[in-house]
Design a protein around this motif. Structure first.
Motif, PDB file in Angstrom:
ATOM      1  N   HIS A 103       0.874  -1.185   0.000  1.00  0.00           N
ATOM      2  CA  HIS A 103       0.000   0.000   0.000  1.00  0.00           C
ATOM      3  C   HIS A 103       0.905   1.227   0.000  1.00  0.00           C
ATOM      4  N   LEU A 104       0.758   2.064  -1.026  1.00  0.00           N
ATOM      5  CA  LEU A 104       1.698   3.175  -1.224  1.00  0.00           C
ATOM      6  C   LEU A 104       1.130   4.510  -0.777  1.00  0.00           C
ATOM      7  N   GLY A 105      -0.091   4.495  -0.245  1.00  0.00           N
ATOM      8  CA  GLY A 105      -0.716   5.751   0.172  1.00  0.00           C
ATOM      9  C   GLY A 105      -2.009   5.969  -0.585  1.00  0.00           C
ATOM     10  N   ARG A 106      -2.635   7.111  -0.324  1.00  0.00           N
ATOM     11  CA  ARG A 106      -3.940   7.378  -0.945  1.00  0.00           C
ATOM     12  C   ARG A 106      -3.776   7.803  -2.392  1.00  0.00           C
ATOM     13  N   GLY A 107      -4.674   7.343  -3.227  1.00  0.00           N
ATOM     14  CA  GLY A 107      -4.601   7.692  -4.637  1.00  0.00           C
ATOM     15  C   GLY A 107      -5.950   7.533  -5.293  1.00  0.00           C
ATOM     16  N   HIS A 108      -6.126   6.475  -6.066  1.00  0.00           N
ATOM     17  CA  HIS A 108      -7.427   6.196  -6.692  1.00  0.00           C
ATOM     18  C   HIS A 108      -8.497   5.990  -5.621  1.00  0.00           C
ATOM     19  N   THR A 109      -8.098   5.336  -4.512  1.00  0.00           N
ATOM     20  CA  THR A 109      -8.931   5.226  -3.311  1.00  0.00           C
ATOM     21  C   THR A 109      -7.960   5.362  -2.131  1.00  0.00           C
ATOM     22  N   ASP A 110      -8.444   5.059  -0.922  1.00  0.00           N
ATOM     23  CA  ASP A 110      -7.495   5.008   0.193  1.00  0.00           C
ATOM     24  C   ASP A 110      -7.150   3.568   0.563  1.00  0.00           C
ATOM     25  N   ASP A 111      -7.538   2.608  -0.319  1.00  0.00           N
ATOM     26  CA  ASP A 111      -7.216   1.213   0.006  1.00  0.00           C
ATOM     27  C   ASP A 111      -6.600   0.474  -1.186  1.00  0.00           C
ATOM     28  N   ASP A 112      -5.835   1.223  -2.004  1.00  0.00           N
ATOM     29  CA  ASP A 112      -5.189   0.595  -3.168  1.00  0.00           C
ATOM     30  C   ASP A 112      -3.984  -0.236  -2.727  1.00  0.00           C
ATOM     31  N   LEU A 113      -3.886  -1.448  -3.261  1.00  0.00           N
ATOM     32  CA  LEU A 113      -2.695  -2.292  -3.100  1.00  0.00           C
ATOM     33  C   LEU A 113      -2.066  -2.477  -4.474  1.00  0.00           C
ATOM     34  N   VAL A 114      -0.735  -2.458  -4.534  1.00  0.00           N
ATOM     35  CA  VAL A 114      -0.074  -2.880  -5.762  1.00  0.00           C
ATOM     36  C   VAL A 114       0.599  -4.227  -5.493  1.00  0.00           C
ATOM     37  N   VAL A 115       0.670  -5.020  -6.534  1.00  0.00           N
ATOM     38  CA  VAL A 115       1.230  -6.370  -6.440  1.00  0.00           C
ATOM     39  C   VAL A 115       2.516  -6.384  -7.259  1.00  0.00           C
ATOM     40  N   VAL A 116       3.631  -6.644  -6.579  1.00  0.00           N
ATOM     41  CA  VAL A 116       4.936  -6.586  -7.235  1.00  0.00           C
ATOM     42  C   VAL A 116       5.469  -8.011  -7.402  1.00  0.00           C
ATOM     43  N   VAL A 117       5.851  -8.333  -8.636  1.00  0.00           N
ATOM     44  CA  VAL A 117       6.445  -9.644  -8.934  1.00  0.00           C
ATOM     45  C   VAL A 117       7.869  -9.377  -9.426  1.00  0.00           C
ATOM     46  N   PRO A 118       8.833  -9.284  -8.508  1.00  0.00           N
ATOM     47  CA  PRO A 118      10.177  -8.835  -8.900  1.00  0.00           C
ATOM     48  C   PRO A 118      10.838  -9.727  -9.946  1.00  0.00           C
TER      49      PRO A 118
END
Ligand SMILES: [Zn+2]
Length: 273
Positions: A145-160
């Motif tokens: 979770h990088l902070g508020r943006g599109h909503t306040d509960d956005d998660l990004v999924v990183v596949v390094p």
């Protein structure tokens, strides 16, 4: 019948034609992870069948945020047994949905109304506040979770290991960003953090947006710059007491979309959000 297409090593995206929304499948050696579950039980049944054309492995589920087109398929694709991960705010919002809230969403999307009203909402049972690392059958995947943006509960999924980020609606390719529940003043910083992750990946990065075709680093940078310009127009306009319509008229994304953003930003600056 929509199908998954491989966009990076062992990462597949199904681009569903209704709302042009993406579902992403990360396949590890002996387990998989499905990110976002579409909007209705019928769409989710198609999605579950499409997963089985890629892999017979068991899978866990992640929701990128609480909007219905990303999580109303949970009950169908996850069944009663599979873990469903999301930001804690997303889980709280989905837990709070009642029949009236479903009816409001259905009224907003009349062509999907029957499916929305037929949805059993499966609330995520594994939550993330800031960051969690999952071992997906031997493959490392980060939920951040990088902070508020599109909503306040956005998660990004990183596949390094595949140089891939599933960005949810923090990034949209086939339409403008959605501002209905957005935090326009905070979104640029959140996108800057996303950009930092993307630039830290080894190899050419693939970014899967919430809607539309996969993009790369330059697209995320361009969207960040537009959102930053929009945020400063909102701050300046608010400081100068300019009507929101006047600010929206000169903002990115056109006056209609921008007005939603400006009203949200003004409300934020007034302490009304
Ligand atoms: Zn959304």
């Amino acid at each position: 019948m929509p199908r998954f297409a491989e966009v990076a090593d062992g990462v597949y995206v199904l681009r569903y034609p209704v709302l042009d929304v993406n579902s992403t499948l990360v396949v590890g050696p002996d387990e998989a992870l499905l990110v976002d579950t579409l909007a209705t039980p019928a769409q989710a049944a198609e999605l579950a069948a499409a997963v089985r054309r890629v892999t017979p492995l068991p899978y866990r589920v992640v929701n990128t945020h609480h909007h219905f087109d990303h999580c109303f398929g949970n009950a169908v694709v996850a069944g009663p047994g599979a873990e469903v991960w999301a930001h804690e705010g997303c889980a709280d919002r989905l837990a709070a949905l009642d029949d009236r809230a479903l009816a409001e969403i259905a009224a907003e999307f009349p062509r999907l109304a029957d499916g929305i009203l037929a949805t059993t909402v499966r609330v995520p049972d594994r939550t993330v506040r800031e960051e969690t690392v999952l071992d997906v059958g031997g493959r490392t995947v980060q939920l951040v979770h990088l902070g508020r943006g599109h909503t306040d509960d956005d998660l990004v999924v990183v596949v390094p290991d595949a140089a891939t980020v599933v960005a949810g609606d923090l990034v949209e390719e086939s339409g403008p960003p959605g501002f209905g529940d957005a935090w326009p003043l905070d979104w640029p910083a959140t996108d800057a953090a996303l950009l930092e992750i993307v630039e830290g990946l080894v190899g050419t990065a693939t970014v899967v947006p919430g809607h539309g075709a996969a993009v790369g680093r330059d697209f995320v940078k361009a969207q960040h710059d537009e959102l930053a310009r929009l945020a400063w127009l909102c701050r300046d306009g608010h400081a100068d007491d300019r009507p929101p319509e006047d600010v929206a008229a000169v903002a990115p994304y056109g006056p209609g979309v921008a007005l939603v953003a400006v009203l949200r930003a003004y409300a934020d600056l007034d302490g009304r959000l």
